[in-house]
Design a protein around this motif. Sequence first.
Motif, PDB file in Angstrom:
ATOM      1  N   GLU A 141       0.881  -1.165   0.120  1.00  0.00           N
ATOM      2  CA  GLU A 141       0.052   0.037   0.074  1.00  0.00           C
ATOM      3  C   GLU A 141       0.935   1.101   0.108  1.00  0.00           C
ATOM      4  N   GLU A 142       1.944   1.359   0.732  1.00  0.00           N
ATOM      5  CA  GLU A 142       2.983   2.499   0.906  1.00  0.00           C
ATOM      6  C   GLU A 142       3.514   2.620  -0.414  1.00  0.00           C
ATOM      7  N   ASN A 188       2.573   1.575  -3.277  1.00  0.00           N
ATOM      8  CA  ASN A 188       1.602   2.209  -4.250  1.00  0.00           C
ATOM      9  C   ASN A 188       1.272   3.591  -4.094  1.00  0.00           C
ATOM     10  N   ARG A 189       1.393   4.031  -3.156  1.00  0.00           N
ATOM     11  CA  ARG A 189       1.001   5.553  -2.604  1.00  0.00           C
ATOM     12  C   ARG A 189       2.287   6.393  -3.179  1.00  0.00           C
TER      13      ARG A 189
END
Length: 124
Positions: free
Chosen positions: A94-95, A97-98
């Motif tokens: 998730e990180e 991707n962000r």
Amino acid sequence: MPIGAAPAPPYPTRPPASRMSTAQVLGIVGFVLAFIGFANIVGLVLSIVALVKSRRAGERNGFAIAGIAVASVTILMIALILAFLIPQFVHLFEECNRLGYGTHVVGSTTYTCTPTGSSFVTNG
């Protein structure tokens, strides 16, 4: 030969050969599989089946009991490890991707995000 005596057998008698039952073989196979990665689930099932078959036949089956114990403990350990690792990987992806590709420092954590793999290191 005296009258009324039984004739001697034509050959010496031996006790019947000891053979392993199907339940005992299943118990051994289940015990061995209990030590092998994700095959321990199959080992647990085989050990349970072996124990049930042995009990119905009135036999003991130590390998089946040991297979159930070892497979249960290893399955529990794998479940605990996965319960810890999966959220860590989800957070990492998730990180990344962000943040996008590259090396990023967020607080005390360094994220390295690449198309082929990602990692993070907590500093301090």
